[in-house]
Each structure stands twice: as structure tokens, then as C-alpha cells.
Design a protein around this motif. Structure first.
Motif, mmCIF file in Angstrom:
data_model
loop_
_atom_site.group_PDB
_atom_site.id
_atom_site.type_symbol
_atom_site.label_atom_id
_atom_site.label_comp_id
_atom_site.label_asym_id
_atom_site.label_seq_id
_atom_site.Cartn_x
_atom_site.Cartn_y
_atom_site.Cartn_z
ATOM 1 N N PHE A 131 0.839 -1.187 0.000
ATOM 2 C CA PHE A 131 0.000 0.000 0.000
ATOM 3 C C PHE A 131 0.877 1.242 0.000
ATOM 4 O O PHE A 131 1.835 1.294 0.773
ATOM 5 N N PRO A 132 0.654 2.236 -0.838
ATOM 6 C CA PRO A 132 -0.461 2.323 -1.777
ATOM 7 C C PRO A 132 -0.050 1.908 -3.194
ATOM 8 O O PRO A 132 1.129 1.975 -3.544
ATOM 9 N N ILE A 133 -1.032 1.499 -3.967
ATOM 10 C CA ILE A 133 -0.802 1.271 -5.395
ATOM 11 C C ILE A 133 -1.688 2.243 -6.158
ATOM 12 O O ILE A 133 -2.909 2.124 -6.146
ATOM 13 N N HIS A 134 -1.063 3.228 -6.740
ATOM 14 C CA HIS A 134 -1.813 4.313 -7.367
ATOM 15 C C HIS A 134 -1.743 4.303 -8.875
ATOM 16 O O HIS A 134 -2.561 4.918 -9.536
ATOM 17 N N ASP A 135 -0.753 3.646 -9.429
ATOM 18 C CA ASP A 135 -0.600 3.731 -10.877
ATOM 19 C C ASP A 135 -1.027 2.454 -11.595
ATOM 20 O O ASP A 135 -0.772 2.287 -12.785
ATOM 21 N N ARG A 136 -1.648 1.569 -10.876
ATOM 22 C CA ARG A 136 -2.250 0.376 -11.471
ATOM 23 C C ARG A 136 -3.600 0.201 -10.815
ATOM 24 O O ARG A 136 -3.813 0.675 -9.705
ATOM 25 N N THR A 137 -4.463 -0.536 -11.457
ATOM 26 C CA THR A 137 -5.745 -0.777 -10.827
ATOM 27 C C THR A 137 -5.691 -2.106 -10.068
ATOM 28 O O THR A 137 -4.821 -2.948 -10.332
ATOM 29 N N GLY A 138 -6.592 -2.284 -9.115
ATOM 30 C CA GLY A 138 -6.736 -3.591 -8.475
ATOM 31 C C GLY A 138 -5.809 -3.874 -7.318
ATOM 32 O O GLY A 138 -5.619 -5.036 -6.958
ATOM 33 N N GLY A 139 -5.224 -2.833 -6.699
ATOM 34 C CA GLY A 139 -4.380 -3.045 -5.529
ATOM 35 C C GLY A 139 -5.122 -3.846 -4.461
ATOM 36 O O GLY A 139 -4.546 -4.666 -3.760
ATOM 37 N N GLN A 140 -6.430 -3.607 -4.376
ATOM 38 C CA GLN A 140 -7.221 -4.285 -3.340
ATOM 39 C C GLN A 140 -7.424 -5.761 -3.659
ATOM 40 O O GLN A 140 -7.810 -6.538 -2.809
ATOM 41 N N ARG A 141 -7.177 -6.146 -4.891
ATOM 42 C CA ARG A 141 -7.441 -7.531 -5.294
ATOM 43 C C ARG A 141 -6.182 -8.383 -5.390
ATOM 44 O O ARG A 141 -6.232 -9.546 -5.782
ATOM 45 N N LEU A 142 -5.029 -7.797 -5.073
ATOM 46 C CA LEU A 142 -3.779 -8.559 -5.181
ATOM 47 C C LEU A 142 -3.718 -9.620 -4.086
ATOM 48 O O LEU A 142 -3.817 -9.318 -2.907
ATOM 49 N N LEU A 143 -3.545 -10.852 -4.505
ATOM 50 C CA LEU A 143 -3.531 -11.962 -3.556
ATOM 51 C C LEU A 143 -2.104 -12.475 -3.386
ATOM 52 O O LEU A 143 -1.442 -12.807 -4.367
ATOM 53 N N SER A 144 -1.638 -12.521 -2.159
ATOM 54 C CA SER A 144 -0.237 -12.874 -1.931
ATOM 55 C C SER A 144 0.001 -13.734 -0.698
ATOM 56 O O SER A 144 1.141 -14.019 -0.361
ATOM 57 N N VAL A 145 -1.035 -14.133 0.042
ATOM 58 C CA VAL A 145 -0.795 -14.925 1.249
ATOM 59 C C VAL A 145 -1.304 -16.361 1.107
ATOM 60 O O VAL A 145 -2.111 -16.665 0.229
#
Ligand code: SF4
Lengths: 482, 450
Positions: A407-421
Motif C-alpha cells: 500500500f499504496p498502489i496508485h498507478d495500477r488498478t486492483g491493488g485491493q485484489r492482489l492476492l499474496s498470502v
């Protein structure tokens, strides 16, 4: 391992910040409570900036009120503003719980938000409205500290010594809504009854739905937080968190709830730790679905290991997240050359020391970092960056591709949907990293081979033993520990 | 606890009522230019933000934020201002004040910070921005800057932008004051030149200044310097050589223009290069000011040529957009006014319009321009935007980053009219870009599914 003594601090300028300020983290934590609303005591700008930052990352409306302190309030005290602010927030939003955060300004002029809020509740006769206050001056720490301190304050304010029950408290750091959902899925598969705090998986990533609700559905239920004091155990993904800010620690010392402080389940080993603990706590067996996910992760790691071997990483972000990413990188041979956080976090340093001791590559660890320093240290050494979009200059100015995480991801869409765990999330994370390495390689190898070898046809040209033809891949021999 | 049913808001908070009017229904004037009401979730930013927006496009300056880290963090390179030269302005430098600085004062740290930056980056001017707490902890910005300027023999200009002392508009003023200090002519300054203008209130977002500069060049007018898009120390130092100031964004720059008129007798004109109609009118206005026949003739040629190029395209869009209703919520009045006209050009009516920091005169113009029944509001909040967009049946919202997700959640199309956009909206090209963007969002297939 090389150590940088908090570089940003021994000089007097921070050049391109690698962190945000305390109240920002507080907002994030409060947004994970059911029916919550936040008011920031300070000048209007602080609230607006943070809202903008969050709206752009989550692609969600993020309503945060401000007491809109003006000159008068600054000179004579902001009590009136804060009370009026509370009035209006309660009128317009009808929240189930209100969080009050301070800013630099409110703290500097010495506002006592505890007293003001208590007085307010008495005056208005609404003593049953839970109000959680947090002293969070922007200069008091980064958004990470604001986040943890707020969680601790929430638990301190709400949790009670209830009857002992079998639920497990799960306390998470600042991860994506998709990650939160994945942790909940794992808990369900493991048949664990849990209370997860803070749960902004729905509130900051809501489905398209009519009618629109000003306060989104979802979030940790207050009644559940009350009962955290009687839980069977607490699992806190907060290895780097200082005890003074640790909600899990509070539950342990106050109510005797055993605390298991774990790293984020990122990578095989760290996810194993989480799953094994769940098995131990519940006595349940490992469900085949999770076993298969683990197997697929191993399969993915083998499939990609040679590509990953060409990666030298620079990793930056919040301490807890950084630790998880470092672990994945080490497990896959994407050896870190620079690891940085904007926080002044001693635990992270210690933890990284232990972790990096087995890495064959020299690594620079920077706390209280800024991006100019991170760039300097990465130049010519790293060929992949992992962190928030604030690291974009690493690509723009240094040519190091950036895998967006955190956080934050401002220059791409879908930061809230990134799955990493979890095993499945790690697999997806790893694919993103490997594919970025591959994309970069495919984009450049024709030219780099040409530049390196074509002139080789000319007489007298010799190649050194190091000319593998890919000058941008593999760590520099100078980086390898002797 | 049960989740309460969503409440339909048929009321607006009492304190806010004076700042909302419906054209034709009430005789009263809109209340504007006042402090935001506490707890109302205003969309406004602060004084510092206003100052930073205006000054940041000065490309070869060191922009140093004197304050705690957050303020610098949230404003780092978030604007789409382009540069033809230095990239120094894209850095966010901060003194990163900590607890002990708040207690003991930050003056020494600031002085050392300037020393460090000046040693590292070759710059002739440093802007030092004050944030909320600087005034409260008693730092004497003026004195520190003066000493640093003397020490390094460059200009170190304090920007008095403490966050709580007013709103964004106060920040514009603080920025203008800083600019006025910078442009004071020295002894060697030459006299004003003919047919040369300064272009005020354009921040070269996505190259907008370059577009207008090209037009003006084609008709024989030279742009001396823009305030502040793609500007630099040297160009700004020569600002008084222009014989006319034209102002695009009046909200931020009218004060500077007035002061330059008083101090240097440079007259000014309000213009707007947003939309076909305004672009043409503005070019004519500038040409008329100089009264040069050949310039006027070239302006007519240019308008004819460029209009011919874009007209068919705009016609195509108008046919598809005719009859749609737009809501507008932007930062300043100038932008709002231009948008009403631009929407008219593509067949769209404005049903709700508001700004964060519009001025009284601007709201008067807005009131004159819009249809009966249009809601006009100052310093609105999400609840009000939601209420009036739904009530008025808006198909489209124009706004900034914070407003975008709200529109989308309501199933309403959205246009970014923010400082961080990546496409120009000025001039003839800009008119086409706007129409394209409106079409791309209003006529997207996604709405069929919601
Ligand atoms: S650093 Fe302080 S003044 Fe700046 S945005 Fe954060 S809380 Fe507000």
C-alpha cells in the motif's frame, strides 16, 4: 550483511518518503470495524489527503470526517470543532462506533481528545456509543505505527474478560482485502472459529450493489471484539510489532489469552507455521484442499526456479509485509540486495539479520528509509523491485521493473485484489515476480546479446568469463559474500 | 448488532443549507468562501495543498516541505505537470519533523536541510513550504530562509502555507506571494516587449501549456513565461518583460495578475482555453488587445482551420451524447464555468454543479449560465453529492480522485478533471479529448450489467 544506520535520520532531509503518517494507519484499522466512522482532529487537509490516497488505492469511496480546525481553533483550542464534528458525523452517518484520531496540529496544541470525547458523550447523553480515541500525531511515527497503535487502542477499549470460549483471535497487518479473504478461507477450511481484526475485506472492497450505503457492510463485529478477551488463543501476524503497540500482547497480559506471534503466511515455511499452528490449536487434520495448494506452490517454485535465479531484488514497504516478501524471495533464490522500510523498526532489523545470514548475497538493510537512498543502493545491483507504487522511480530512473505489492498502489488498478498470502496466494505472487523477470528478459535480450557479441566478430575482441550475455541478470559477483 | 437499513437522506445538515441553492427556486445568494463545517466530510484540501499545486510545476526549483512527513508524502509527484527541462520538481523533499523537533523547534533542522539539498542539487531557487505545525512551534521561516539565501547566494523563498489558516484558496495566495518575490525585476531587467504575454494559471498538465503556446506562436504572439506550467527560474525572473498577462485559472492567479498590474503596470485579461467556444473567444480577445491586424487575421485562420478539423468529430459525439445530464464537482470556479459551456457543445445539460473553492463572482456566472432547476453547491460532501446526483438523475460526474469511486458505486459515469490526469483538455485537441472521454464512460457496455 551490510547495515545502514537509519540513513534518512542522520541527515536532515527526507527525499521522497517511503512512508505515510500515523493517522493514515489509524483510518485503515478503523475501516475494518463494523459500522464505523472516523473523525480526524486537525486541519481539513490531513483528512482529505488520506482519503484521496486510500480512494485511489482501493477504488472505493472512503469517507473520513475532519474537525476542520481553523485559526481560531488552533489558538483557543479545538474542542468546539471536535464536538460539532462528532454531532455532524453521528447525524449524517449513524455509526455504530466512532474512531477519533489526532493529527500533528491537534497534538501540538495539546488537545485532550479523551476528555473531550467523554464530555461529549455525557453532554449528548449517548454513553452507549463506543468511541475509541487514538493519539496519532503525524510526526509520532509512520502509518504502520498508527495502524498497530489503533488496533491496540480498539482492543484496550472494547475487549472484556468474558467467559472463555473456543474462538481464536486473528490479528492482521495491513494486507489487501483479497489477502484477508484468503486468510478467512483458510480458517474456514481448517474449521476454525475465529474473530479477525481488522476486517476491511468488504468495507474497502465492496461488491457493486444497490442501494449505495454510506457505511459499507462488513467489518469486525463489536461484540466479537468484546469477546476477544475470552478467546482460546491469539494469532497475530505481527512479528515486527513492538510490544507497546501489540494488541495480541495486551490480550495476553490483560486476559491471559496465549499469543502466537507469527510472520505473515507468505512463502512455504511461513505458511507452514500458520497451518501447523492451526492444526495444533484445533486438533483438526490438514484438509486435502490445502495440502494440494501446498503441492502446487512447490510445483510452481520448481517450474520457475531457474528464471528466479536471475533475480536480485530490492524490497521495500511496511515491516511485516517486507519480512514476508524477503522470505519468499529467499526461498526462491531471488536474493535481496536491498531491503528497506520507512519505519524505525528494531525488531525487523533483528529478524532480517537472522533471515539473511544464509543468503549468499550481500544485502543492505535500511530502516527509516527514503526513496532516494533506496534508489542509490539499488543502482546496478537489483533487477527487480517489489513494493508499493511509490517505488516507480526505480523503474523510471533506474530501469528496475517493479512488481506492485502493498500500500499504496496508485498507478495500477486492483491493488485491493492482489492476492499474496497462503500457499495459493504465494503461488500467485511468485508468478507475478517470475513473469516480470521474464518479461524484462525477453524485452532486452536481443539487444543486449547484439551489443555484447555482435561486435565480437571484430578482430581482437575477447570476452571475459563473466560475459554470459545477460549483463542485467544474476547478481554481480561483487555482491556475493566471500 | 444489526446493520441498520440505509437511510434515504431527505435532509441536509442545517449548517450546510446556506451553501446549496437551486437555480430559479430561491432568491438568496449562495454562501461560499467560508471555513468547512466540522464533521461534514468536506472534499477540500488545505492551504499547503493549494500552494503546492501552484508552485510545484516550477521545474528547476527545490521544493522543500518544512513539516512532518505525511504532508510531503501525500503530495509527491501526484500532479501531471510536464517539463521540457529539469525534473527536480518531481521530488518531494521534507524536513521530516519528529517529536523532538516539535518540542525544541525545527529551525536548525531546516537550515541544515537547505544546506544539504543545495549542495546536492544545483538549483537557483528553493521554495520552503510551511505546514500546519510550523507556525505553532514558532519556527521563524522568514529568518531561516533569509540566512540560507545569503549563505548560498541563491533565492530561498518561504511559502506561508500553514494548513489551518484558511483553505486551498489561501494557499494559492501564499504561492502567488512567493512568486511575486521571485519575479521582482533586477537592475538589468529589460523593458516589456510587444506581442508578448505571460500565461497565468496553466500548470502544463499533459502538455496543455505547450498546446496553447503553439497556437499563440502560430498567430505571432510570444509566451514569455507560464505561471507555472513548465516554468523555470530564469524564465520567471524575466516575467516582467511581458506586455500582457492572460489568466486561465482565475481562482489561483487573479491575485497575482492584480499585483503585477499594480507593481509593473502589466494589464491582464481573463481567458479560458477549455472548449471550442472559449478557445476561439480567448484567441480573439488576446489578438484584439494587441490590435495588430495581422495577428487578428492569423487568429481567424487558425480558428477556422482547427475548428474544421475537430467539428466533424465533435458532431459525431454530440449525436450520441445529446440529452445526457452531467453533475460537476471540481476544485475551482473557472473550471466549472468552462465545463458548462463545453458540455453544451456536445449536447449535455448540467444538473448539479459545485466547487471546493469557487469565488462569489464565479458562482454568479455559474448561476447565469445554468438552466433553471440546476443545483449549485459550495464545498459539498459525499452525502450531498450522492443525494443531488440521484435526485437530479445525473448520468455523469466530473470530479477528482475522491469523487470517482462514489460515482462508480452509484452506477454513474465519471470524468477525471484533476491535476493528475494524463491527457490534455485544453484547446481544440482538448475539446475532442473531453468528448472522447465522455463517450468512453457514458456509452461503455459495462453499464448494461449493473
Ligand atoms: S504529517 Fe501531520 S499535518 Fe501532515 S498530513 Fe500527516 S497528520 Fe496531517
Amino acid at each position: 550483511m551490510e547495515r545502514e544506520k537509519s540513513l534518512a535520520n542522520c541527515c536532515n532531509v527526507n527525499e521522497n518518503p517511503c512512508n505515510m503518517c500515523m493517522p493514515m494507519g489509524g483510518i485503515l484499522a478503523f475501516k475494518g470495524l463494523e459500522q464505523s466512522m472516523v473523525i480526524i482532529h486537525g486541519s481539513q487537509g490531513c483528512a482529505t489527503y488520506m482519503r484521496r490516497h486510500m480512494a485511489e488505492h482501493f477504488n472505493e469511496p472512503v469517507d473520513v470526517a475532519s474537525s476542520s480546525l481553523n485559526e481560531k481553533g488552533t489558538i483557543y483550542g479545538g474542542e468546539k470543532n471536535l464536538k460539532q464534528g462528532l454531532d455532524n458525523v453521528i447525524k449524517a452517518y449513524r455509526p455504530g462506533v466512532v474512531g477519533i484520531l489526532t493529527t500533528c496540529l491537534a497534538e501540538t496544541i495539546g488537545e485532550d481528545i479523551d476528555r473531550i470525547s467523554q464530555e461529549y458523550l455525557k453532554e449528548r447523553g449517548c454513553n452507549d456509543l463506543p468511541v475509541v480515541t487514538v493519539n496519532s500525531p503525524g510526526y509520532g511515527g509512520t502509518h504502520t505505527e498508527g495502524y498497530w497503535l489503533t488496533l491496540r487502542r480498539i482492543v484496550t477499549k472494547l475487549a472484556r474478560k468474558t467467559e472463555t470460549h473456543s474462538k481464536i483471535n486473528v490479528i492482521i497487518p495491513n494486507i489487501s482485502p483479497a489477502d484477508i479473504r484468503e486468510i478467512k478461507r483458510i480458517l474456514q477450511l481448517m474449521q476454525v472459529e475465529y474473530v479477525l481484526l481488522p476486517d476491511f475485506s468488504d468495507t474497502l472492497d465492496r461488491p457493486y450493489q444497490r442501494p449505495y450505503r454510506k457505511i459499507p457492510e462488513g467489518g469486525t463485529k463489536l461484540a466479537d471484539i468484546v469477546a476477544m478477551g475470552g478467546a482460546a488463543a491469539t494469532i497475530q501476524f505481527g512479528l515486527t510489532v513492538d510490544d507497546s503497540m501489540s494488541p495480541g500482547k495486551y490480550l495476553e497480559s490483560e486476559f491471559g489469552v496465549p499469543l502466537y506471534n507469527l510472520p505473515l503466511p507468505m512463502g512455504v515455511e511461513n505458511t507452514d507455521l500458520f497451518i501447523n499452528l492451526l492444526i495444533k490449536l484445533t486438533g483438526n487434520h490438514l484438509p486435502p484442499a490445502i495440502e494440494q495448494e501446498r503441492g502446487r506452490l512447490l510445483d510452481c517454485m520448481i517450474d520457475s526456479h531457474k528464471y528466479n535465479a536471475q533475480g536480485s531484488s530490492v524490497i521495500f514497504g511496511e515491516p511485516e509485509n517486507v519480512y514476508g516478501v524477503v522470505k519468499i524471495c529467499l526461498e526462491n533464490g531471488i536474493y535481496p540486495v536491498v531491503v528497506a522500510t520507512g519505519s524505525k523498526n528494531h525488531n525487523l532489523k533483528q529478524l532480517l539479520d537472522d533471515l539473511l545470514v544464509n543468503s549468499p548475497v550481500r544485502c543492505t538493510v535500511i530502516t527509516e528509509a527514503d526513496f532516494t537512498t533506496i534508489r542509490q543502493k539499488s543502482r546496478g545491483r537489483a533487477n527487480i523491485a517489489i513494493g508499493s507504487s511509490d517505488g516507480r522511480y526505480l523503474t523510471e530512473k533506474e530501469g528496475i521493473p517493479l512488481v506492485r505489492y502493498g500500500f499504496p498502489i496508485h498507478d495500477r488498478t486492483g491493488g485491493q485484489r492482489l492476492l499474496s498470502v497462503g500457499y495459493a496466494g504465494t503461488t500467485m505472487f511468485l508468478d507475478r515476480v517470475t513473469n516480470t523477470l521474464l518479461e524484462y528478459k525477453h524485452k532486452h535480450y536481443r539487444r543486449s546479446m547484439y551489443q555484447m557479441f555482435y561486435q565480437g566478430e571484430q578482430e581482437g575482441q575477447e570476452f571475459s568469463a563473466e560475459s554470459c550475455g545477460e549483463h542485467y541478470v544474476m547478481f554481480m559477483p561483487s555482491d556475493v559474500k566471500q | 448488532m444489526d446493520v441498520p437499513e440505509p437511510v434515504l437522506w431527505d435532509t441536509v445538515l442545517e449548517e450546510r443549507k446556506a451553501s446549496i441553492i437551486t437555480k430559479g427556486k430561491q432568491k438568496k445568494h449562495l454562501k461560499c468562501d467560508i471555513d468547512s463545517v466540522a464533521g461534514c466530510v468536506s472534499q477540500r484540501a488545505c492551504v499547503y495543498c493549494g500552494a503546492r499545486v501552484v508552485l510545484n510545476p516550477v521545474t528547476d526549483a527545490i521544493h522543500l516541505v518544512h513539516g512532518p512527513i505525511g504532508c510531503a508524502s501525500y503530495t509527491w509527484d501526484i500532479r501531471g505537470s510536464l517539463s521540457s527541462g529539469s525534473e527536480l520538481y518531481r521530488n518531494s523533499f521534507s524536513t521530516d519533523l519528529k517529536e523532538q523537533d516539535v518540542i525544541f523547534g525545527g529551525e536548525n533542522k531546516l537550515a541544515r536541510a537547505i544546506d544539504e539539498l543545495v549542495a546536492k542539487y544545483p538549483a537557483k531557487v528553493v521554495f520552503v513550504y510551511a505546514t500546519c505545525i510550523v507556525g505553532v512551534i514558532g519556527d521563524d521561516l522568514e529568518a531561516v530562509c533569509k540566512a540560507a539565501a545569503k549563505k548560498h547566494n541563491i533565492e530561498v523563498i518561504p511559502v506561508q502555507s500553514s494548513g489551518f489558516a484558511g483553505n486551498k484558496a489561501a494557499g494559492y495566495r501564499a504561492a502567488c506571494d512567493a512568486l511575486l518575490r521571485l519575479i521582482q525585476p533586477g537592475e538589468l531587467s529589460s523593458a516589456p516587449r510587444v506581442n508578448t504575454i505571460n500565461y497565468l494559471g496553466d500548470f502544463n498538465l499533459a502538455g496543455e501549456f505547450w498546446i496553447i503556446k503553439n497556437y499563440l506562436k502560430q498567430v505571432g504572439i510570444e509566451v514569455n513565461v507560464a505561471f507555472t506550467g513548465d516554468s523555470n527560474y530564469k524564465a520567471l525572473k524575466n516575467a516582467t518583460r511581458a506586455s500582457l498577462n492572460v489568466i486561465q485559472c482565475a481562482g489561483s492567479m487573479i491575485y497575482l495578475a492584480q499585483r503585477m498590474k499594480e507593481l509593473y503596470q502589466i494589464p491582464y485579461l481573463n481567458i479560458s482555453f477549455l472548449g471550442l467556444e472559449d478557445t476561439a473567444t480567448s484567441l480573439r480577445k488576446i489578438a484584439a488587445h494587441f490590435g495588430d491586424e495581422s495577428i487578428m487575421a492569423r487568429v481567424e485562420e487558425l480558428i477556422e482551420r482547427e475548428t474544421a478539423k475537430v467539428k466533424p468529430v465533435l458532431d459525431w459525439y454530440r449525436q450520441r451524447l445529446q440529452g445526457k445530464k452531467a453533475a460537476i464537482y471540481v476544485g475551482g470556479g473557472f473550471k466549472a464555468i468552462s465545463l458548462i459551456k463545453q458540455f453544451r457543445e456536445i449536447g449535455i445539460d448540467v444538473v448539479m454543479i459545485g466547487t471546493q473553492t469557487g469565488r462569489k463572482e464565479e458562482y454568479q456566472t455559474i448561476n447565469d449560465l445554468v438552466d433553471e432547476g440546476t443545483v449549485i453547491l459550495d464545498d459539498a460532501n459525499p452525502s450531498e453529492l450522492e443525494k443531488f446526483m440521484l435526485e437530479k438523475g445525473a448520468h455523469l460526474l466530473v470530479g477528482g480522485v475522491k469523487e470517482r469511486p462514489l460515482a462508480y458505486k452509484l452506477g454513474i459515469a465519471f470524468i477525471d478533471h484533476n491535476h493528475d490526469r494524463k491527457h490534455p483538455l485544453s484547446g481544440f485537441v482538448g475539446a475532442v479529448n473531453l468528448a472522447k472521454e465522455v463517450y468512453s464512460t457514458l456509452c461503455s457496455p459495462v453499464w448494461q450489467y449493473v
